[in-house]
Design an enzyme around this catalytic site. Structure first.
Site, PDB file in Angstrom:
ATOM      1  N   GLY A 106      43.176  36.747  54.083  1.00 22.48           N
ATOM      2  CA  GLY A 106      44.313  37.454  54.666  1.00 22.48           C
ATOM      3  C   GLY A 106      44.131  38.951  54.752  1.00 22.48           C
ATOM      4  N   GLY A 107      42.965  39.457  54.323  1.00 18.71           N
ATOM      5  CA  GLY A 107      42.801  40.911  54.270  1.00 18.71           C
ATOM      6  C   GLY A 107      43.449  41.507  53.036  1.00 18.71           C
ATOM      7  CG  LEU A 108      46.824  40.270  51.530  1.00 18.58           C
ATOM      8  CD1 LEU A 108      47.799  39.108  51.321  1.00 18.58           C
ATOM      9  CD2 LEU A 108      47.578  41.597  51.395  1.00 18.58           C
TER      10      LEU A 108
ATOM     11  N   GLY B 126      39.997  37.008  46.918  1.00 19.97           N
ATOM     12  CA  GLY B 126      38.730  36.627  46.287  1.00 19.97           C
ATOM     13  C   GLY B 126      38.226  37.742  45.383  1.00 19.97           C
ATOM     14  CB  SER B 127      38.044  41.418  45.846  1.00 21.61           C
ATOM     15  OG  SER B 127      37.299  41.322  47.032  1.00 21.61           O
ATOM     16  CB  ALA B 128      42.343  39.674  43.050  1.00 23.70           C
TER      17      ALA B 128
ATOM     18  CG  ASP C 212      37.811  44.919  49.479  1.00 25.14           C
ATOM     19  OD1 ASP C 212      37.462  46.054  49.863  1.00 25.14           O
ATOM     20  OD2 ASP C 212      38.250  44.046  50.245  1.00 25.14           O
TER      21      ASP C 212
ATOM     22  CE  LYS D  77      41.699  44.915  50.659  1.00 23.21           C
ATOM     23  NZ  LYS D  77      41.892  44.918  52.091  1.00 23.21           N
TER      24      LYS D  77
HETATM   25  P1  ATP Z   1      37.753  40.115  52.358  1.00 24.73           P
HETATM   26  O1  ATP Z   1      38.405  41.149  53.245  1.00 24.73           O
HETATM   27  O2  ATP Z   1      37.144  40.680  51.102  1.00 24.73           O
HETATM   28  O3  ATP Z   1      36.891  39.114  53.072  1.00 24.73           O
HETATM   29  P2  ATP Z   1      40.137  38.508  52.317  1.00 24.73           P
HETATM   30  O4  ATP Z   1      41.325  38.878  51.512  1.00 24.73           O
HETATM   31  O5  ATP Z   1      40.273  38.630  53.801  1.00 24.73           O
HETATM   32  O6  ATP Z   1      38.948  39.316  51.742  1.00 24.73           O
HETATM   33  P3  ATP Z   1      39.638  36.259  50.625  1.00 24.73           P
HETATM   34  O7  ATP Z   1      40.945  35.610  50.322  1.00 24.73           O
HETATM   35  O8  ATP Z   1      39.022  37.073  49.562  1.00 24.73           O
HETATM   36  O9  ATP Z   1      39.732  37.056  51.992  1.00 24.73           O
HETATM   37  O10 ATP Z   1      38.653  35.078  51.083  1.00 24.73           O
HETATM   38  C1  ATP Z   1      37.587  35.220  51.988  1.00 24.73           C
HETATM   39  C2  ATP Z   1      36.765  33.933  51.935  1.00 24.73           C
HETATM   40  O11 ATP Z   1      36.096  33.860  50.682  1.00 24.73           O
HETATM   41  C3  ATP Z   1      37.594  32.669  52.005  1.00 24.73           C
HETATM   42  O12 ATP Z   1      37.681  32.219  53.328  1.00 24.73           O
HETATM   43  C4  ATP Z   1      36.868  31.672  51.102  1.00 24.73           C
HETATM   44  O13 ATP Z   1      36.060  30.799  51.856  1.00 24.73           O
HETATM   45  C5  ATP Z   1      35.936  32.514  50.245  1.00 24.73           C
HETATM   46  N1  ATP Z   1      36.232  32.497  48.778  1.00 24.73           N
HETATM   47  C6  ATP Z   1      35.333  32.392  47.801  1.00 24.73           C
HETATM   48  N2  ATP Z   1      35.904  32.455  46.592  1.00 24.73           N
HETATM   49  C7  ATP Z   1      37.223  32.619  46.796  1.00 24.73           C
HETATM   50  C8  ATP Z   1      38.332  32.768  45.917  1.00 24.73           C
HETATM   51  N3  ATP Z   1      38.212  32.760  44.596  1.00 24.73           N
HETATM   52  N4  ATP Z   1      39.538  32.944  46.495  1.00 24.73           N
HETATM   53  C9  ATP Z   1      39.667  32.966  47.838  1.00 24.73           C
HETATM   54  N5  ATP Z   1      38.653  32.808  48.699  1.00 24.73           N
HETATM   55  C10 ATP Z   1      37.432  32.648  48.197  1.00 24.73           C
END
Ligand code: ATP
Length: 297
Positions: A97-99, A102-104, A136, A6
């Site tokens: 990355g703010g994308l 993990g939520s996906a 998210d 997202k």
């Molecule tokens: P958010 O803004 O929700 O924190 P984001 O996109 O910035 O999301 P994500 O890639 O979701 O960050 O990852 C955040 C942290 O979650 C990672 O640093 C990692 O340690 C942890 N994590 C746990 N499960 C996962 C997964 N399936 N994929 C990616 N990261 C994961």
């Protein structure tokens, strides 16, 4: 299953609530950058990772800290089932990355394991479980373009006819979401209780006018992200001087997105931004579907 990344077209942030979460008014858009997740029958429980070459596999925990593990626990407990299955995550969404990668994965896991275990969870219960996993995650189920309120977990689809073109520039190093919010609190101790509304952004989407959308893009976390990572401000200035209609940090960053007029325009901006500091530059579009089944075997 396939689940999208997202971006936030509008991210209005209010003062922290008594529970510590920040109230948000956000407009999410799902873009064509995906993680895939495969779930297969097994008499044990296992998660494996296959990451794109620009992702550092050790950034993704494979133990109980993986959000897929937590999703499986929650769904199994909801139905009183044993947690069994072989799950493979094929990761292309940059980590931290703010994308919302993990939520996906969490959204994909909820739907995949619901099918694998023939649990027949209602859509309402799936959205409730998703909200427990992360703010998210409900949007990753829904996809498209949606307004998020509460802490982002209350989602409703919004009118968004047509297609928008984006250049997505991830960063080699991530930014911690809690750290960006803490810095937001330091910068804006008088943030309003109610986050800024998204009306102007929603009107630009409904009009499907790229110039209106460019002017309406808004991220209250951008100042905090710039302070923590001054290189992001430089990158955005560069993208805009190379002709992007507008550049912005997405979510808590550090990924930056650039709105473009067409696929050709996006490819030309992506080419201009290509340098050793940004080895991965993606051209994509939105809105796209939320977590969906790609193939039953
Ligand atoms: P958010 O803004 O929700 O924190 P984001 O996109 O910035 O999301 P994500 O890639 O979701 O960050 O990852 C955040 C942290 O979650 C990672 O640093 C990692 O340690 C942890 N994590 C746990 N499960 C996962 C997964 N399936 N994929 C990616 N990261 C994961």
């Amino acid at each position: 299953m396939r689940a999208p990344a997202k971006i936030n077209l509008h991210l209005g942030v209010g003062a922290p609530r008594p529970d510590g979460f920040h109230p948000l008014t956000t407009v999410y858009q799902a873009v064509g950058l995906y993680d895939d997740l495969t779930a297969a029958d097994s008499d044990t429980w296992r998660i494996e990772l296959d990451a794109a070459d620009y992702i550092e596999p050790t950034d993704v925990p494979l133990d109980g800290d993986n959000i897929v593990d937590r999703a499986a626990d929650l769904l199994a407990a909801h139905h009183g089932l044993a947690r069994l299955g072989d799950v493979q995550i094929t990761k292309a969404i940059p980590v931290a990355g703010g994308l919302a990668g993990g939520s996906a994965d969490a959204a994909a896991a909820l739907v995949a394991l619901d099918r694998l275990w023939a649990a027949q969870t209602t859509d309402e219960d799936l959205l409730g479980l998703a909200a427990q996993l992360g703010s998210d995650v409900p949007f990753a189920l829904l996809g498209g373009t949606a307004l998020g309120t509460g802490r982002g977990e209350l989602v409703e689809p919004v009118a968004d006819p047509g297609t928008w073109w984006w250049v997505v520039v991830p960063s080699a190093t991530g930014l911690s979401t809690p750290e960006v919010y803490r810095h937001f609190d330091r910068l804006f101790p008088d943030a309003p209780a109610d986050p800024p509304p998204a009306d102007v952004l929603l009107a630009a989407l409904a009009a499907h006018d790229p110039l209106l959308l460019a002017a309406a893009l808004h991220n209250d976390l951008q100042a905090a992200a710039f302070d923590l990572r001054p290189d992001l401000e430089t990158l955005i200035e560069r993208g805009e001087s190379e002709g992007a209609l507008r550049g912005m940090v997405t979510g808590s960053g550090p990924t930056c997105v650039f709105l473009c007029e067409s696929p050709d325009h996006a490819r030309s901006v992506a080419g201009a931004l290509d340098d050793p500091d940004h080895p991965v530059i993606l051209v994509t579009n939105g809105p796209v579907a939320g977590a969906h089944v790609v193939e039953y075997v």
